[in-house]
Write a protein that holds these residues in place. Structure first.
Motif, PDB file in Angstrom:
ATOM      1  N   LEU A  36       0.831  -1.205   0.000  1.00 39.12           N
ATOM      2  CA  LEU A  36       0.000   0.000   0.000  1.00 39.12           C
ATOM      3  C   LEU A  36       0.867   1.257   0.000  1.00 39.12           C
ATOM      4  O   LEU A  36       0.587   2.212  -0.722  1.00 39.12           O
ATOM      5  N   ARG A  37       1.929   1.252   0.793  1.00 35.01           N
ATOM      6  CA  ARG A  37       2.839   2.407   0.809  1.00 35.01           C
ATOM      7  C   ARG A  37       3.515   2.580  -0.542  1.00 35.01           C
ATOM      8  O   ARG A  37       3.674   3.696  -1.030  1.00 35.01           O
ATOM      9  N   GLY A  38       3.888   1.474  -1.167  1.00 35.03           N
ATOM     10  CA  GLY A  38       4.505   1.543  -2.503  1.00 35.03           C
ATOM     11  C   GLY A  38       3.538   2.082  -3.539  1.00 35.03           C
ATOM     12  O   GLY A  38       3.903   2.905  -4.383  1.00 35.03           O
ATOM     13  N   THR A  39       2.298   1.638  -3.464  1.00 39.34           N
ATOM     14  CA  THR A  39       1.280   2.122  -4.394  1.00 39.34           C
ATOM     15  C   THR A  39       1.033   3.611  -4.186  1.00 39.34           C
ATOM     16  O   THR A  39       0.906   4.370  -5.155  1.00 39.34           O
ATOM     17  N   ALA A  40       0.985   4.039  -2.937  1.00 35.56           N
ATOM     18  CA  ALA A  40       0.784   5.464  -2.644  1.00 35.56           C
ATOM     19  C   ALA A  40       1.934   6.290  -3.195  1.00 35.56           C
ATOM     20  O   ALA A  40       1.715   7.385  -3.745  1.00 35.56           O
ATOM     21  N   TRP A  41       3.148   5.784  -3.095  1.00 34.19           N
ATOM     22  CA  TRP A  41       4.316   6.510  -3.621  1.00 34.19           C
ATOM     23  C   TRP A  41       4.197   6.656  -5.142  1.00 34.19           C
ATOM     24  O   TRP A  41       4.457   7.720  -5.696  1.00 34.19           O
ATOM     25  N   VAL A  42       3.799   5.562  -5.816  1.00 32.60           N
ATOM     26  CA  VAL A  42       3.660   5.605  -7.271  1.00 32.60           C
ATOM     27  C   VAL A  42       2.585   6.611  -7.665  1.00 32.60           C
ATOM     28  O   VAL A  42       2.772   7.407  -8.591  1.00 32.60           O
ATOM     29  N   VAL A  43       1.470   6.608  -6.961  1.00 33.96           N
ATOM     30  CA  VAL A  43       0.394   7.562  -7.254  1.00 33.96           C
ATOM     31  C   VAL A  43       0.888   8.993  -7.058  1.00 33.96           C
ATOM     32  O   VAL A  43       0.601   9.872  -7.871  1.00 33.96           O
ATOM     33  N   ASP A  44       1.643   9.238  -6.003  1.00 27.00           N
ATOM     34  CA  ASP A  44       2.202  10.578  -5.778  1.00 27.00           C
ATOM     35  C   ASP A  44       3.123  10.994  -6.918  1.00 27.00           C
ATOM     36  O   ASP A  44       3.089  12.146  -7.369  1.00 27.00           O
ATOM     37  N   GLN A  45       3.953  10.070  -7.391  1.00 28.10           N
ATOM     38  CA  GLN A  45       4.877  10.394  -8.483  1.00 28.10           C
ATOM     39  C   GLN A  45       4.117  10.695  -9.769  1.00 28.10           C
ATOM     40  O   GLN A  45       4.479  11.617 -10.509  1.00 28.10           O
ATOM     41  N   VAL A  46       3.080   9.922 -10.044  1.00 26.83           N
ATOM     42  CA  VAL A  46       2.268  10.174 -11.246  1.00 26.83           C
ATOM     43  C   VAL A  46       1.576  11.531 -11.140  1.00 26.83           C
ATOM     44  O   VAL A  46       1.531  12.301 -12.103  1.00 26.83           O
ATOM     45  N   LEU A  47       1.066  11.838  -9.974  1.00 28.26           N
ATOM     46  CA  LEU A  47       0.414  13.130  -9.757  1.00 28.26           C
ATOM     47  C   LEU A  47       1.391  14.288  -9.951  1.00 28.26           C
ATOM     48  O   LEU A  47       1.066  15.278 -10.616  1.00 28.26           O
ATOM     49  N   ALA A  66       4.119  14.298 -11.778  1.00 24.37           N
ATOM     50  CA  ALA A  66       4.444  14.389 -13.210  1.00 24.37           C
ATOM     51  C   ALA A  66       3.305  15.043 -13.982  1.00 24.37           C
ATOM     52  O   ALA A  66       3.539  15.877 -14.872  1.00 24.37           O
ATOM     53  N   ALA A  67       2.069  14.693 -13.643  1.00 19.23           N
ATOM     54  CA  ALA A  67       0.920  15.284 -14.321  1.00 19.23           C
ATOM     55  C   ALA A  67       0.830  16.780 -14.039  1.00 19.23           C
ATOM     56  O   ALA A  67       0.537  17.576 -14.934  1.00 19.23           O
ATOM     57  N   GLU A  68       1.095  17.180 -12.794  1.00 18.44           N
ATOM     58  CA  GLU A  68       1.069  18.610 -12.458  1.00 18.44           C
ATOM     59  C   GLU A  68       2.157  19.366 -13.200  1.00 18.44           C
ATOM     60  O   GLU A  68       1.918  20.462 -13.706  1.00 18.44           O
ATOM     61  N   ARG A  69       3.355  18.785 -13.278  1.00 16.79           N
ATOM     62  CA  ARG A  69       4.438  19.448 -14.014  1.00 16.79           C
ATOM     63  C   ARG A  69       4.055  19.645 -15.473  1.00 16.79           C
ATOM     64  O   ARG A  69       4.299  20.703 -16.060  1.00 16.79           O
ATOM     65  N   ALA A 115      -0.028  31.904 -11.538  1.00 16.41           N
ATOM     66  CA  ALA A 115      -0.585  31.919 -10.183  1.00 16.41           C
ATOM     67  C   ALA A 115      -0.237  30.629  -9.450  1.00 16.41           C
ATOM     68  O   ALA A 115       0.116  30.652  -8.263  1.00 16.41           O
ATOM     69  N   TYR A 116      -0.321  29.504 -10.127  1.00 16.09           N
ATOM     70  CA  TYR A 116       0.035  28.216  -9.518  1.00 16.09           C
ATOM     71  C   TYR A 116       1.501  28.200  -9.116  1.00 16.09           C
ATOM     72  O   TYR A 116       1.855  27.765  -8.023  1.00 16.09           O
ATOM     73  N   ARG A 117       2.352  28.681 -10.002  1.00 16.62           N
ATOM     74  CA  ARG A 117       3.794  28.692  -9.698  1.00 16.62           C
ATOM     75  C   ARG A 117       4.108  29.600  -8.518  1.00 16.62           C
ATOM     76  O   ARG A 117       4.938  29.267  -7.681  1.00 16.62           O
ATOM     77  N   ARG A 118       3.453  30.768  -8.440  1.00 14.17           N
ATOM     78  CA  ARG A 118       3.667  31.659  -7.305  1.00 14.17           C
ATOM     79  C   ARG A 118       3.204  30.995  -6.010  1.00 14.17           C
ATOM     80  O   ARG A 118       3.861  31.096  -4.980  1.00 14.17           O
ATOM     81  N   GLN A 119       2.072  30.324  -6.075  1.00 14.90           N
ATOM     82  CA  GLN A 119       1.520  29.648  -4.903  1.00 14.90           C
ATOM     83  C   GLN A 119       2.439  28.520  -4.440  1.00 14.90           C
ATOM     84  O   GLN A 119       2.674  28.371  -3.242  1.00 14.90           O
ATOM     85  N   THR A 120       2.971  27.742  -5.352  1.00 14.13           N
ATOM     86  CA  THR A 120       3.836  26.633  -4.963  1.00 14.13           C
ATOM     87  C   THR A 120       5.182  27.136  -4.453  1.00 14.13           C
ATOM     88  O   THR A 120       5.787  26.497  -3.601  1.00 14.13           O
TER      89      THR A 120
END
Length: 85
Positions: free
Chosen positions: A15-26, A28-31, A76-81
């Motif tokens: 489950l922790r591994g799956t959560a890490w993969v989901v975070d990485q995909v997220l 990459a999608a945001e970038r 705006a997103y970049r300033r916020q981050t």
């Protein structure tokens, strides 16, 4: 992490591994979504289309406004981050 904690939480490892993969995909999608270069390329192509008569002034204005709004959203997103970091 102690030995007992490691043994007790071992069933959660997938489950922790799956959560890490989901975070990485997220991430990459945001970038990709917040990358201004494709929007700038679309804006340049739109200017070229106007110059070559492929779009009229009204269509150009409508599409240009949408692209500029998108660039504002990205900025705006970049300033916020940057504030959050």
């Amino acid at each position: 992490m102690g030995l007992l904690t490691g043994v007790l939480t071992l069933p959660l490892a997938p489950l922790r591994g799956t959560a890490w993969v989901v975070d990485q995909v997220l991430l990459a999608a945001e970038r990709e979504y917040y990358d201004p270069e494709p929007v700038r390329a679309q804006l340049a192509a739109l200017v070229d289309d106007l110059a070559n008569g492929r779009v009229d002034a009204e269509e150009f204005d409508r599409r240009e406004d949408a692209l500029l709004d998108r660039l504002d959203e990205i900025e705006a997103y970049r300033r916020q981050t940057e504030k959050g970091s």
